[in-house]
Motif scaffolding. Structure first.
Motif, PDB file in Angstrom:
ATOM      1  N   ILE A 170      47.633  43.574  42.892  1.00 47.27           N
ATOM      2  CA  ILE A 170      47.197  43.606  41.504  1.00 47.27           C
ATOM      3  C   ILE A 170      45.681  43.461  41.464  1.00 47.27           C
ATOM      4  CG2 ILE A 170      47.347  42.447  39.249  1.00 47.27           C
ATOM      5  CD1 ILE A 170      49.995  43.638  40.117  1.00 47.27           C
ATOM      6  N   ALA A 172      42.582  42.205  39.638  1.00 48.95           N
ATOM      7  CA  ALA A 172      42.284  41.214  38.606  1.00 48.95           C
ATOM      8  C   ALA A 172      41.020  41.627  37.868  1.00 48.95           C
ATOM      9  CB  ALA A 172      42.107  39.838  39.222  1.00 48.95           C
ATOM     10  N   ASP A 214      40.307  40.101  34.614  1.00 47.40           N
ATOM     11  CA  ASP A 214      40.325  39.211  33.445  1.00 47.40           C
ATOM     12  C   ASP A 214      39.090  38.310  33.408  1.00 47.40           C
ATOM     13  OD1 ASP A 214      41.094  37.757  35.695  1.00 47.40           O
ATOM     14  OD2 ASP A 214      42.408  36.440  34.545  1.00 47.40           O
ATOM     15  N   LEU A 270      45.635  43.186  36.085  1.00 47.27           N
ATOM     16  CA  LEU A 270      45.625  41.986  35.252  1.00 47.27           C
ATOM     17  C   LEU A 270      44.320  42.033  34.479  1.00 47.27           C
ATOM     18  CD1 LEU A 270      46.618  39.139  34.424  1.00 47.27           C
ATOM     19  CD2 LEU A 270      45.335  38.270  36.386  1.00 47.27           C
TER      20      LEU A 270
END
Length: 113
Positions: free
Chosen positions: A42, A44, A46, A85
């Motif tokens: 995944i 990231a 964020d 994410l």
């Protein structure tokens, strides 16, 4: 991936004038097959949602939204990446740019206008 000036202007105009198109692009994106190899990678993204806008060498690295979207699109193009994410606004904009689409014939929502 490089976001050209026309697509950048289109993305900003869509965010201001047609926000539902962003949510629709995210909702209608192609889905991947279910996990088959017991591995999951995944990306990231964020950081801005947590107030992190840079790294020691470049304190504003993530503050440049266009540069951040371009870097994320490059990362997401890697066939080993399974997902993302991110805050909703980043995910919506990547979907509108077709950066979440793994098909060979993907077309940016901005290009189909």
């Amino acid at each position: 991936m490089t976001i050209n000036d026309a697509d950048w202007a289109g993305l900003n105009a869509t965010r201001r004038r047609e926000p539902d198109r962003l949510r629709a692009a995210l909702a209608n994106r192609p889905r991947r097959e279910l996990l088959t190899d017991d591995r999951l990678l995944i990306v990231a993204a964020d950081h801005s949602a947590r107030g992190v806008l840079g790294v020691p060498e470049d304190p504003t690295a993530i503050a440049d939204r266009r540069r951040t979207l371009e870097a994320l699109a490059v990362a997401l193009a890697n066939p080993g990446v399974d997902g993302l994410l991110a805050s909703p606004d980043i995910a919506e904009e990547l979907a509108l740019l077709a950066a979440l689409d793994r098909s060979e014939e993907h077309t940016s929502e901005l290009q189909s206008r």
